[in-house]
Scaffold this motif. Structure first.
Motif, PDB file in Angstrom:
ATOM      1  N   MET A   1       0.768  -1.124  -0.116  1.00  0.00           N
ATOM      2  CA  MET A   1      -0.133   0.580   0.016  1.00  0.00           C
ATOM      3  C   MET A   1       0.562   1.121   0.046  1.00  0.00           C
ATOM      4  O   MET A   1       1.687   1.073   0.700  1.00  0.00           O
ATOM      5  CB  MET A   1      -1.000  -0.188   1.154  1.00  0.00           C
TER       6      MET A   1
ATOM      7  N   PRO B   1       2.495   4.594   1.599  1.00  0.00           N
ATOM      8  CA  PRO B   1       1.750   4.847   2.388  1.00  0.00           C
ATOM      9  C   PRO B   1       1.018   6.023   2.627  1.00  0.00           C
ATOM     10  O   PRO B   1       1.036   7.089   1.675  1.00  0.00           O
ATOM     11  CB  PRO B   1       3.709   5.561   3.154  1.00  0.00           C
ATOM     12  N   TYR B   2       0.132   6.262   3.995  1.00  0.00           N
ATOM     13  CA  TYR B   2      -0.753   7.626   3.818  1.00  0.00           C
ATOM     14  C   TYR B   2       0.344   9.067   4.478  1.00  0.00           C
ATOM     15  O   TYR B   2       1.592   8.582   5.435  1.00  0.00           O
ATOM     16  CB  TYR B   2      -1.513   7.397   5.246  1.00  0.00           C
TER      17      TYR B   2
ATOM     18  N   ARG C   1       7.374  -0.954  18.210  1.00  0.00           N
ATOM     19  CA  ARG C   1       7.785  -0.852  17.013  1.00  0.00           C
ATOM     20  C   ARG C   1       5.943  -1.492  16.124  1.00  0.00           C
ATOM     21  O   ARG C   1       5.723  -1.470  16.468  1.00  0.00           O
ATOM     22  CB  ARG C   1       8.000  -2.421  17.489  1.00  0.00           C
ATOM     23  N   ARG C   2       6.785  -1.375  14.290  1.00  0.00           N
ATOM     24  CA  ARG C   2       5.537  -0.834  13.336  1.00  0.00           C
ATOM     25  C   ARG C   2       4.518  -0.345  13.620  1.00  0.00           C
ATOM     26  O   ARG C   2       3.430  -0.557  12.953  1.00  0.00           O
ATOM     27  CB  ARG C   2       5.195  -2.849  13.835  1.00  0.00           C
ATOM     28  N   THR C   3       4.701   0.704  14.115  1.00  0.00           N
ATOM     29  CA  THR C   3       4.003   1.772  14.609  1.00  0.00           C
ATOM     30  C   THR C   3       3.898   2.786  13.273  1.00  0.00           C
ATOM     31  O   THR C   3       3.362   4.106  13.147  1.00  0.00           O
ATOM     32  CB  THR C   3       3.563   2.615  15.532  1.00  0.00           C
ATOM     33  N   GLY C   4       5.161   2.780  12.285  1.00  0.00           N
ATOM     34  CA  GLY C   4       5.480   3.706  11.409  1.00  0.00           C
ATOM     35  C   GLY C   4       6.757   5.243  11.351  1.00  0.00           C
ATOM     36  O   GLY C   4       6.715   5.369  10.763  1.00  0.00           O
ATOM     37  N   LYS C   5       7.920   4.380  12.526  1.00  0.00           N
ATOM     38  CA  LYS C   5       8.912   5.777  12.864  1.00  0.00           C
ATOM     39  C   LYS C   5       9.411   5.733  10.902  1.00  0.00           C
ATOM     40  O   LYS C   5      10.240   6.738  10.688  1.00  0.00           O
ATOM     41  CB  LYS C   5       9.621   5.194  13.849  1.00  0.00           C
ATOM     42  N   SER C   6      10.047   4.454  10.867  1.00  0.00           N
ATOM     43  CA  SER C   6      10.545   4.476   9.564  1.00  0.00           C
ATOM     44  C   SER C   6      10.393   5.520   8.556  1.00  0.00           C
ATOM     45  O   SER C   6      10.584   5.914   7.890  1.00  0.00           O
ATOM     46  CB  SER C   6      11.313   2.793   9.601  1.00  0.00           C
ATOM     47  N   THR C   7       9.017   4.744   8.758  1.00  0.00           N
ATOM     48  CA  THR C   7       7.891   4.643   6.956  1.00  0.00           C
ATOM     49  C   THR C   7       7.791   6.799   6.916  1.00  0.00           C
ATOM     50  O   THR C   7       8.456   6.939   6.444  1.00  0.00           O
ATOM     51  CB  THR C   7       7.271   4.320   7.415  1.00  0.00           C
TER      52      THR C   7
ATOM     53  N   LEU D   1      -0.099   6.482  14.430  1.00  0.00           N
ATOM     54  CA  LEU D   1      -1.145   7.266  13.337  1.00  0.00           C
ATOM     55  C   LEU D   1      -2.594   7.299  13.189  1.00  0.00           C
ATOM     56  O   LEU D   1      -2.813   6.388  14.580  1.00  0.00           O
ATOM     57  CB  LEU D   1      -1.566   6.334  12.234  1.00  0.00           C
TER      58      LEU D   1
ATOM     59  N   PHE E   1      -6.489   9.167   9.643  1.00  0.00           N
ATOM     60  CA  PHE E   1      -5.332   7.763   9.138  1.00  0.00           C
ATOM     61  C   PHE E   1      -6.604   7.094   8.047  1.00  0.00           C
ATOM     62  O   PHE E   1      -7.159   6.259   7.540  1.00  0.00           O
ATOM     63  CB  PHE E   1      -4.358   6.741   9.824  1.00  0.00           C
TER      64      PHE E   1
ATOM     65  N   PRO F   1       0.037  -0.210  11.121  1.00  0.00           N
ATOM     66  CA  PRO F   1      -1.230  -0.380  10.262  1.00  0.00           C
ATOM     67  C   PRO F   1      -0.901  -1.822   9.239  1.00  0.00           C
ATOM     68  O   PRO F   1      -2.148  -1.899   8.583  1.00  0.00           O
ATOM     69  CB  PRO F   1      -0.292   0.748   9.160  1.00  0.00           C
ATOM     70  N   GLN F   2      -0.052  -2.480   9.349  1.00  0.00           N
ATOM     71  CA  GLN F   2       0.310  -2.926   8.833  1.00  0.00           C
ATOM     72  C   GLN F   2      -0.926  -4.567   8.981  1.00  0.00           C
ATOM     73  O   GLN F   2      -1.665  -5.384   8.387  1.00  0.00           O
ATOM     74  CB  GLN F   2       2.052  -4.513   8.877  1.00  0.00           C
TER      75      GLN F   2
END
Ligand SMILES: Nc1ncnc2c1ncn2[C@@H]1O[C@H](COP(=O)(O)OP(=O)(O)O)[C@@H](O)[C@H]1O
Ligand SMILES: [Mg+2]
Length: 395
Positions: free
Chosen positions: A1, A3-4, A36-42, A211, A215, A249-250
């Motif tokens: 997807m 990214p928002y 983790r996995r909440t969208g930091k790197s994105t 997010l 979102f 989000p994933q």
């Protein structure tokens, strides 16, 4: 997807990093924590980095988790070297065309970027300064999962060097080096800023907001555009499911895809199925942690238990810890045995325990703390194996 995009949040941070805000201290370093996995790197790569470039800033991004076998100090030096290399290429071409005199950056043609941060090479401070001069713009260094730097001496030295670079390159009203550090664990990130000896003593850690409603509104919109038969989508239910997925989000998107699929097999609205999927995921996450805990040797269990119980106050070998181990295990645990258990916890894949270069320990995944606290509150600690059998101690 796709990214928002979170452009507004990114723009606010750019302002803060430039020192344009009346309040706040981001120009001395911006420290962002979120699970983790909440969208930091994105966010850092898809929103913040472009917004900084838009503002004329040279951006260097490095994720210290990208390759955990490599030393974090090396990863940081290499990222700076790559950016500098790109600019030196330009400098060299200019020199060829217009003569060496046209080169603004003194010594630029002699820089060996492959040795940055090494004893015989350019120091990180000089490398950053050279980059700033070669790019002729402020530099932003974004270090993702920055707490990982503290697991090696070279990484720690890099952090100290970055602080000194910041102090040398920035003057009041003139920010030339912006530092952004993210981390999946607030407690570990804190070690960069809390104690008087910490590299960034005095800086504050901020929570990167998860997010949120905008979102969810965006997703609801997408669904309504594709499936007019589902109009109106229940945004509150989506929000609730997203929260139950831990704002990740994933997992949320995967579940949305599954419940909206023509093969899903449910009749009527999809929202209840989505909420159910979120609850299933939560139950599965918890069962996973319980089974991991139960799979440990008894000494490892009590050591981990103490760590979960103490959080940042955890001291592995003090008298109270040793008493705790003995009380919960029913037999004494020596320092050597505790150490062996800690090493075993670190060496599992995935590792359960994190160790700093100073010998401080913490659980690797902060989600384990939330799981522990929830179980304690519910009177369900320690977990029991489904068969009611005690694991056999193998050590
Ligand atoms: N803004 C976003 N819009 C849509 N999906 C996102 C967004 N941010 C993250 N994701 C999804 O969540 C996953 C985890 O994001 P990531 O940025 O790697 O998290 P973190 O760095 O916090 O561990 C990504 O692979 C992506 O699928
Ligand atoms: Mg990440």
């Amino acid at each position: 997807m796709i990214p928002y995009r979170r452009t507004q949040l990114a723009d606010e941070m750019v302002q803060a990093l430039q020192g344009r805000l009346l309040l706040g201290d981001a120009h001395n370093g911006l420290f962002l924590a979120a699970p983790r996995r909440t969208g930091k790197s994105t966010f850092l790569q898809a929103d913040l980095a472009p917004a900084l470039r838009q503002a004329g800033v040279e951006v260097v991004y490095v994720d210290l988790w990208a390759d955990t076998r490599r030393d974090p100090g090396t990863l940081i030096a290499e990222a700076i070297a790559r950016a500098l290399q790109a600019h030196l290429g330009l400098v060299a071409r200019t020199a060829k065309k217009a003569g060496v005199k046209a080169v603004k950056l003194a010594g630029a043609l002699d820089i060996d970027t492959s040795r940055i941060g090494q004893i015989d090479g350019l120091t990180l401070v000089d490398a950053l300064r050279s980059l700033q001069q070669a790019a002729d713009s402020p530099v932003a260094l974004i270090i993702d999962e920055a707490q990982h730097a503290l697991t090696s001496e070279a990484g720690e030295a890099a952090m100290t060097a970055l602080k000194s670079a910041r102090d040398q390159m920035n003057q009041p009203g003139q920010v030339s080096l912006m530092l952004v550090m993210s981390g999946s664990d607030r407690d570990k990130l804190l070690r960069l800023v809390v104690s008087a000896g910490a590299p960034f003593y005095g800086s504050q850690i901020q929570a990167l907001p998860p997010l949120d409603t905008d979102f969810i509104a965006h997703i609801a919109h997408l669904v309504e555009a594709q499936r007019p038969d589902l109009l109106p989508v229940d945004r509150a239910a989506l929000q609730q499911a997203f929260a139950a997925f831990g704002h990740r989000p994933q997992f949320f998107m995967a579940a949305m895809g599954a419940v909206l699929s023509p093969l899903a097999g449910h009749t009527g609205r999809f929202e209840p199925a989505l909420l159910q999927a979120a609850q299933d995921q939560q139950a599965q996450d918890q069962a996973q942690m319980a089974s991991e805990y139960l799979g440990l040797k008894p000494t490892e269990q009590v050591v981990l238990w103490r760590m979960l119980d103490q959080g940042p106050r955890y001291r592995p070998y003090d008298a109270e810890a040793l008493r705790f181990y003995r009380d919960h295990l029913g037999r004494p645990v020596s320092v050597a045995q505790a150490q062996k258990a800690l090493d075993a916890l670190r060496q599992r894949t995935p590792a359960l325990v994190w160790k700093s270069a100073h010998g401080e320990y913490a659980v690797e995944d902060a989600a384990m703390h939330r799981w522990f606290q929830a179980r304690v509150a519910a009177g369900q600690w320690p977990p029991e194996s489904p068969q009611g059998l005690l694991a056999l101690d193998g050590d």
